[in-house]
Design a protein around this motif. Structure first.
Motif, PDB file in Angstrom:
ATOM      1  N   HIS A  25       2.092 165.038 107.153  1.00 46.20           N
ATOM      2  CA  HIS A  25       1.520 164.901 108.497  1.00 46.20           C
ATOM      3  C   HIS A  25       1.391 166.264 109.180  1.00 46.20           C
ATOM      4  CE1 HIS A  25       0.620 163.051 112.364  1.00 46.20           C
ATOM      5  NE2 HIS A  25       1.590 163.771 112.908  1.00 46.20           N
ATOM      6  N   GLU A  26       2.324 167.162 108.897  1.00 48.99           N
ATOM      7  CA  GLU A  26       2.330 168.485 109.531  1.00 48.99           C
ATOM      8  C   GLU A  26       1.513 169.508 108.747  1.00 48.99           C
ATOM      9  OE1 GLU A  26       6.502 169.320 109.800  1.00 48.99           O
ATOM     10  OE2 GLU A  26       6.741 168.192 111.687  1.00 48.99           O
ATOM     11  N   GLY A  27       0.892 169.075 107.657  1.00 45.20           N
ATOM     12  CA  GLY A  27       0.068 169.983 106.878  1.00 45.20           C
ATOM     13  C   GLY A  27       0.846 170.906 105.960  1.00 45.20           C
ATOM     14  N   LYS A  28       2.117 170.600 105.716  1.00 49.94           N
ATOM     15  CA  LYS A  28       2.966 171.413 104.840  1.00 49.94           C
ATOM     16  C   LYS A  28       2.954 170.774 103.448  1.00 49.94           C
ATOM     17  CE  LYS A  28       5.886 172.605 108.792  1.00 49.94           C
ATOM     18  NZ  LYS A  28       7.238 172.460 109.414  1.00 49.94           N
ATOM     19  N   TYR A  29       1.845 170.910 102.757  1.00 50.68           N
ATOM     20  CA  TYR A  29       1.615 170.154 101.543  1.00 50.68           C
ATOM     21  C   TYR A  29       2.520 170.569 100.387  1.00 50.68           C
ATOM     22  CZ  TYR A  29      -2.511 169.182 104.337  1.00 50.68           C
ATOM     23  OH  TYR A  29      -3.350 168.837 105.370  1.00 50.68           O
ATOM     24  N   ARG A  55       9.703 155.423  93.334  1.00 58.81           N
ATOM     25  CA  ARG A  55       9.194 156.464  92.430  1.00 58.81           C
ATOM     26  C   ARG A  55       7.664 156.442  92.368  1.00 58.81           C
ATOM     27  NH1 ARG A  55      13.988 154.756  89.580  1.00 58.81           N
ATOM     28  NH2 ARG A  55      15.442 156.502  89.315  1.00 58.81           N
ATOM     29  N   MET A  56       7.107 155.244  92.336  1.00 55.38           N
ATOM     30  CA  MET A  56       5.647 155.135  92.278  1.00 55.38           C
ATOM     31  C   MET A  56       5.001 155.637  93.562  1.00 55.38           C
ATOM     32  SD  MET A  56       4.775 151.667  90.163  1.00 55.38           S
ATOM     33  CE  MET A  56       3.034 152.080  90.246  1.00 55.38           C
ATOM     34  N   MET A  57       5.590 155.312  94.704  1.00 53.26           N
ATOM     35  CA  MET A  57       5.020 155.784  95.960  1.00 53.26           C
ATOM     36  C   MET A  57       5.116 157.305  96.069  1.00 53.26           C
ATOM     37  SD  MET A  57       3.716 153.125  97.066  1.00 53.26           S
ATOM     38  CE  MET A  57       3.021 153.864  98.554  1.00 53.26           C
ATOM     39  N   ALA A  58       6.178 157.867  95.480  1.00 50.43           N
ATOM     40  CA  ALA A  58       6.300 159.333  95.461  1.00 50.43           C
ATOM     41  C   ALA A  58       5.174 159.939  94.634  1.00 50.43           C
ATOM     42  CB  ALA A  58       7.655 159.744  94.901  1.00 50.43           C
ATOM     43  N   ARG A  59       4.806 159.272  93.536  1.00 50.21           N
ATOM     44  CA  ARG A  59       3.690 159.757  92.712  1.00 50.21           C
ATOM     45  C   ARG A  59       2.381 159.641  93.479  1.00 50.21           C
ATOM     46  NH1 ARG A  59       3.998 157.646  86.564  1.00 50.21           N
ATOM     47  NH2 ARG A  59       2.453 159.321  86.356  1.00 50.21           N
ATOM     48  N   LEU A  60       2.211 158.551  94.208  1.00 44.60           N
ATOM     49  CA  LEU A  60       1.001 158.365  95.012  1.00 44.60           C
ATOM     50  C   LEU A  60       0.873 159.460  96.060  1.00 44.60           C
ATOM     51  CD1 LEU A  60      -1.443 156.751  96.110  1.00 44.60           C
ATOM     52  CD2 LEU A  60       0.194 155.379  97.423  1.00 44.60           C
ATOM     53  N   GLU A  61       1.952 159.692  96.795  1.00 45.41           N
ATOM     54  CA  GLU A  61       1.885 160.688  97.867  1.00 45.41           C
ATOM     55  C   GLU A  61       1.776 162.106  97.315  1.00 45.41           C
ATOM     56  OE1 GLU A  61       1.157 159.842 100.639  1.00 45.41           O
ATOM     57  OE2 GLU A  61       1.839 157.785 100.836  1.00 45.41           O
ATOM     58  N   SER A  62       2.326 162.333  96.131  1.00 52.52           N
ATOM     59  CA  SER A  62       2.141 163.642  95.495  1.00 52.52           C
ATOM     60  C   SER A  62       0.670 163.875  95.193  1.00 52.52           C
ATOM     61  CB  SER A  62       2.956 163.724  94.195  1.00 52.52           C
ATOM     62  OG  SER A  62       4.337 163.740  94.469  1.00 52.52           O
ATOM     63  N   SER A  63       0.011 162.842  94.723  1.00 51.73           N
ATOM     64  CA  SER A  63      -1.425 162.948  94.440  1.00 51.73           C
ATOM     65  C   SER A  63      -2.206 163.243  95.712  1.00 51.73           C
ATOM     66  CB  SER A  63      -1.937 161.649  93.812  1.00 51.73           C
ATOM     67  OG  SER A  63      -1.247 161.368  92.623  1.00 51.73           O
ATOM     68  N   LEU A  68      -5.052 167.196  99.240  1.00 49.87           N
ATOM     69  CA  LEU A  68      -5.120 167.944 100.498  1.00 49.87           C
ATOM     70  C   LEU A  68      -4.992 169.450 100.261  1.00 49.87           C
ATOM     71  CD1 LEU A  68      -2.979 165.493 102.647  1.00 49.87           C
ATOM     72  CD2 LEU A  68      -5.393 166.037 103.007  1.00 49.87           C
ATOM     73  N   LEU A  69      -4.301 169.818  99.194  1.00 43.69           N
ATOM     74  CA  LEU A  69      -4.190 171.235  98.835  1.00 43.69           C
ATOM     75  C   LEU A  69      -5.462 171.749  98.165  1.00 43.69           C
ATOM     76  CD1 LEU A  69      -0.552 171.615  97.434  1.00 43.69           C
ATOM     77  CD2 LEU A  69      -1.604 173.040  99.204  1.00 43.69           C
ATOM     78  N   GLY A  70      -6.319 170.812  97.751  1.00 48.02           N
ATOM     79  CA  GLY A  70      -7.552 171.205  97.076  1.00 48.02           C
ATOM     80  C   GLY A  70      -7.372 171.461  95.594  1.00 48.02           C
ATOM     81  N   ASN A  71      -6.220 171.039  95.050  1.00 46.90           N
ATOM     82  CA  ASN A  71      -5.984 171.195  93.616  1.00 46.90           C
ATOM     83  C   ASN A  71      -6.463 169.927  92.921  1.00 46.90           C
ATOM     84  OD1 ASN A  71      -4.849 171.357  90.987  1.00 46.90           O
ATOM     85  ND2 ASN A  71      -3.295 172.773  91.728  1.00 46.90           N
ATOM     86  N   ILE A  72      -7.743 169.912  92.567  1.00 46.65           N
ATOM     87  CA  ILE A  72      -8.372 168.709  92.050  1.00 46.65           C
ATOM     88  C   ILE A  72      -7.845 168.350  90.662  1.00 46.65           C
ATOM     89  CG2 ILE A  72     -10.558 167.554  91.610  1.00 46.65           C
ATOM     90  CD1 ILE A  72     -10.055 168.451  94.527  1.00 46.65           C
ATOM     91  N   VAL A  73      -7.576 169.353  89.845  1.00 46.57           N
ATOM     92  CA  VAL A  73      -7.079 169.089  88.489  1.00 46.57           C
ATOM     93  C   VAL A  73      -5.761 168.334  88.543  1.00 46.57           C
ATOM     94  CG1 VAL A  73      -6.238 170.131  86.352  1.00 46.57           C
ATOM     95  CG2 VAL A  73      -8.279 171.067  87.470  1.00 46.57           C
ATOM     96  N   ASN A  74      -4.822 168.839  89.337  1.00 46.54           N
ATOM     97  CA  ASN A  74      -3.525 168.169  89.450  1.00 46.54           C
ATOM     98  C   ASN A  74      -3.663 166.805  90.114  1.00 46.54           C
ATOM     99  OD1 ASN A  74      -2.323 170.331  88.255  1.00 46.54           O
ATOM    100  ND2 ASN A  74      -1.088 170.949  90.005  1.00 46.54           N
ATOM    101  N   ALA A  75      -4.569 166.713  91.082  1.00 47.45           N
ATOM    102  CA  ALA A  75      -4.771 165.443  91.783  1.00 47.45           C
ATOM    103  C   ALA A  75      -5.286 164.375  90.825  1.00 47.45           C
ATOM    104  CB  ALA A  75      -5.745 165.626  92.945  1.00 47.45           C
ATOM    105  N   ALA A 108     -13.533 163.998  95.336  1.00 39.69           N
ATOM    106  CA  ALA A 108     -13.199 165.398  95.638  1.00 39.69           C
ATOM    107  C   ALA A 108     -13.703 166.333  94.544  1.00 39.69           C
ATOM    108  CB  ALA A 108     -11.685 165.541  95.791  1.00 39.69           C
ATOM    109  N   ASP A 109     -13.874 165.790  93.337  1.00 37.94           N
ATOM    110  CA  ASP A 109     -14.354 166.578  92.205  1.00 37.94           C
ATOM    111  C   ASP A 109     -15.871 166.450  92.032  1.00 37.94           C
ATOM    112  OD1 ASP A 109     -13.908 168.326  90.109  1.00 37.94           O
ATOM    113  OD2 ASP A 109     -13.471 166.750  88.657  1.00 37.94           O
TER     114      ASP A 109
END
Length: 209
Positions: A25-29, A55-63, A68-75, A108-109
């Protein structure tokens, strides 16, 4: 001692998810990714209430953070992993969110065909099971995808579907519930509603208070 350890792991997961969502929320991705990583790295042999879903929700939010970081490959890699996990469950809510995530990563890609195919999978699930919490997010993504495809009438129809779901969720809160205001103030929600509808929803809230 075993029960105490399990409680500690559960509390740690809850704390890390809360901290991660706040960082998002604070943009600290990057910081958010660290918090979500702690949840994903919990000992897989430690089982507590809904441990697999945390654990699954953590994976979702990591994606979401990678997007948001613009790292499409990792996303996209994270989205594929989350979808595989979601499809191994019988939970339509998680499956809808997984297809939605895959669609957003494809968009995004600039992979419009992939985005269209994935959002159709998500739409089929929310239309069948009518989960408004997942549905508003899926409809909002469908709106964005069809806007990119220059299919403006279809896009606006999905935006209206998303708006209806959002207002239904907002109306499910008690008039004096702070979560109602927090929900309506969230950036993705405001993007769907627009200033006019947000103001209207806020006035309705004050009128019923």
């Amino acid at each position: 001692m075993r029960q105490e350890s399990i409680r500690d792991e559960q509390s740690h997961a809850i704390d890390q998810m809360a901290a991660g969502n706040l960082a998002l929320h604070e943009g600290k991705y990057s910081q958010a990714l660290e918090h979500f990583r702690h949840v994903q790295d919990l000992d897989v042999h430690t089982k507590f209430y809904l441990h697999w879903e945390w654990r699954m929700m953590a994976r979702l939010e990591s994606s979401n953070a990678w997007l948001l970081l613009g790292n499409i490959v990792n996303a996209r890699t994270a989205a594929d992993g989350f979808l595989e996990s979601a499809l191994s469950t019988a939970d339509p809510h998680l499956q809808a969110l997984a297809w939605d995530l895959k669609a957003r990563a494809a968009l995004a890609d600039s992979d419009l065909q992939g985005a269209r195919e994935s959002i159709q999978e998500a739409l089929a699930i929310v239309d069948k099971f009518q989960s408004v919490v997942a549905a508003w997010q899926v409809y909002a993504s469908a709106w964005q995808i069809h806007r990119q495809l220059k299919e403006n009438k279809i896009a606006e129809a999905y935006r209206e579907h998303a708006e209806a779901c959002i207002l239904k969720i907002a109306d499910s809160f008690a008039p004096d519930e702070p979560l109602r205001t927090t929900f309506l103030a969230a950036a993705p929600v405001r993007r769907v509603l627009g200033k006019r509808v947000v103001n209207k929803a806020t006035r309705l809230h004050h009128a019923s208070a």
